[in-house]
Design an enzyme around this catalytic site. Structure first.
Site, PDB file in Angstrom:
ATOM      1  N   VAL A 104      83.265  62.103  65.352  1.00  0.00           N
ATOM      2  CA  VAL A 104      82.618  63.201  66.052  1.00  0.00           C
ATOM      3  C   VAL A 104      83.636  63.812  66.997  1.00  0.00           C
ATOM      4  CG1 VAL A 104      80.726  63.873  67.581  1.00  0.00           C
ATOM      5  CG2 VAL A 104      80.391  62.028  65.922  1.00  0.00           C
ATOM      6  N   CYS A 105      83.716  65.137  66.996  1.00  0.00           N
ATOM      7  CA  CYS A 105      84.578  65.857  67.927  1.00  0.00           C
ATOM      8  C   CYS A 105      86.028  65.355  67.793  1.00  0.00           C
ATOM      9  CB  CYS A 105      84.024  65.688  69.347  1.00  0.00           C
ATOM     10  SG  CYS A 105      84.676  66.836  70.571  1.00  0.00           S
ATOM     11  N   SER A 106      86.686  65.095  68.931  1.00  0.00           N
ATOM     12  CA  SER A 106      88.097  64.709  68.893  1.00  0.00           C
ATOM     13  C   SER A 106      88.309  63.273  68.433  1.00  0.00           C
ATOM     14  CB  SER A 106      88.742  64.915  70.267  1.00  0.00           C
ATOM     15  OG  SER A 106      88.066  64.173  71.257  1.00  0.00           O
ATOM     16  N   GLY A 107      87.242  62.583  68.041  1.00  0.00           N
ATOM     17  CA  GLY A 107      87.421  61.274  67.424  1.00  0.00           C
ATOM     18  C   GLY A 107      88.303  61.338  66.184  1.00  0.00           C
ATOM     19  N   THR A 124      87.568  69.084  63.425  1.00  0.00           N
ATOM     20  CA  THR A 124      87.377  68.504  64.743  1.00  0.00           C
ATOM     21  C   THR A 124      87.004  69.637  65.678  1.00  0.00           C
ATOM     22  OG1 THR A 124      88.383  67.119  66.472  1.00  0.00           O
ATOM     23  CG2 THR A 124      89.815  68.710  65.391  1.00  0.00           C
TER      24      THR A 124
END
Length: 321
Positions: A104-107, A124
């Site tokens: 999720v996101c910058s993961g 991302t």
């Protein structure tokens, strides 16, 4: 009934919504007798972590003690900028084992640092897409969609896109009815399709500084079926067509024609997803005039005509054209 386990990786500087959003979706699905998820959180050493908003999250245990899950979920947050080397090492060793690997996101930056996205298409948060592409050239970065599925790997854009992706995974696991009920409970859409842009037309274009141009932007959004020629819009702004076109592009970063095209496409997509209105009627209400003109616009922008788009993403199956 097959129970699917979900392990959420925790670390300092994590974005709390990247954790709680998807977990609420999976927990909501588990209320159904036919659907079940075993949810577990873990940090490197099992110690509590502090999220980017100051919220402390207490994990269920350590990553070292966590069994291999069906779905491994890696959230984002400021902690992905300079991650602990031991966390990257753990992901490198354990990331290939689950049936599904999700960020999720910058993961996605953590997955890429562990080499898990090499050779895969991924997305991302828009703010770190350039960083992901620059630092990991073996990853095919697509900055546009809200989430991307590439085999067993699924990556999503910022925050709420993690909810969209989790709903898509629940639908894949347990069907549309379960996912729809969860979405209604959370008061979110089921579901924004993964190919949907991270930005609406209004967010993609800058907001004009001058009031007449801002008013024109609002007018376009609220009246997609109106005459939106440069001449008509220029008259609303009380400018000559040439001056209007030049000023609009200078202040919004796009031409009036491209802005109109995007607003109309966005409006038509919403109607196809959320209503049973006929394609001909949608084409007229969105300013395309004819179904064929709308079909050409859809194929050019999305690679699929309106009917096919509705079959894939519509919340209603009827297609009365």
């Amino acid at each position: 009934m097959k129970q699917r386990s979900v392990l959420v990786v925790l670390f300092d500087g994590i974005q709390s919504l990247d954790v709680t959003g998807p977990m609420e979706v999976f927990a909501g699905a588990s209320r159904f007798p036919e659907a079940s998820y075993e949810l577990r959180t873990a940090s490197l050493d099992g110690a509590p972590v502090r999220s980017s908003c100051g919220l402390t999250l207490v994990p269920d245990g350590s990553l070292a003690d966590a069994p291999v899950p069906h779905t491994l979920l890696v959230p984002g947050g400021g902690g992905t900028r300079d991650p602990a080397p031991a966390l990257v090492d753990w992901l490198r060793a354990h990331g290939p084992l689950p049936e599904r690997l999700v960020s999720v996101c910058s993961g996605a930056l953590l997955l890429a640092a562990a080499g898990l996205l090499d050779g895969h298409r991924a997305t991302t948060h828009w703010n770190v897409c350039e960083k992901l592409a620059r630092e990991h050239p073996a990853v095919e970065v697509d900055p546009e969609p809200i989430f991307v599925r590439d085999g067993r790997i699924a990556t999503s854009a910022g925050v709420t896109a993690g909810i969209d992706l989790a709903l898509a995974l629940v639908e894949e696991d347990h069907g549309r009815d379960v996912a729809l009920t969860v979405a209604r409970h959370l008061v979110v859409f089921l579901r924004r399709p993964g190919g949907q842009s991270q930005f609406s037309a209004q967010l993609s274009a800058q907001t004009a500084r001058r009031e007449p141009l801002r008013e024109v932007q609002h007018w376009i959004t609220e009246h997609p079926g109106a005459d939106l020629s440069v001449e008509t819009l220029a008259a609303r702004a009380r400018l000559s067509p040439r001056h209007f076109a030049r000023a609009f592009q200078a202040e919004t970063g796009t031409t009036p024609g491209r802005y109109v095209d995007r607003v109309r496409l966005e409006h038509a997509r919403r109607l196809l997803e959320d209503t049973t209105d006929g394609v001909a009627g949608i084409a007229r209400s969105c300013g395309y005039g004819t179904p064929e003109a709308m079909r050409r616009a859809f194929v050019k922008a999305l690679g699929a005509g309106p009917a096919e788009y509705r079959r894939r993403f519509g919340s209603h199956t009827a297609d009365h054209s």
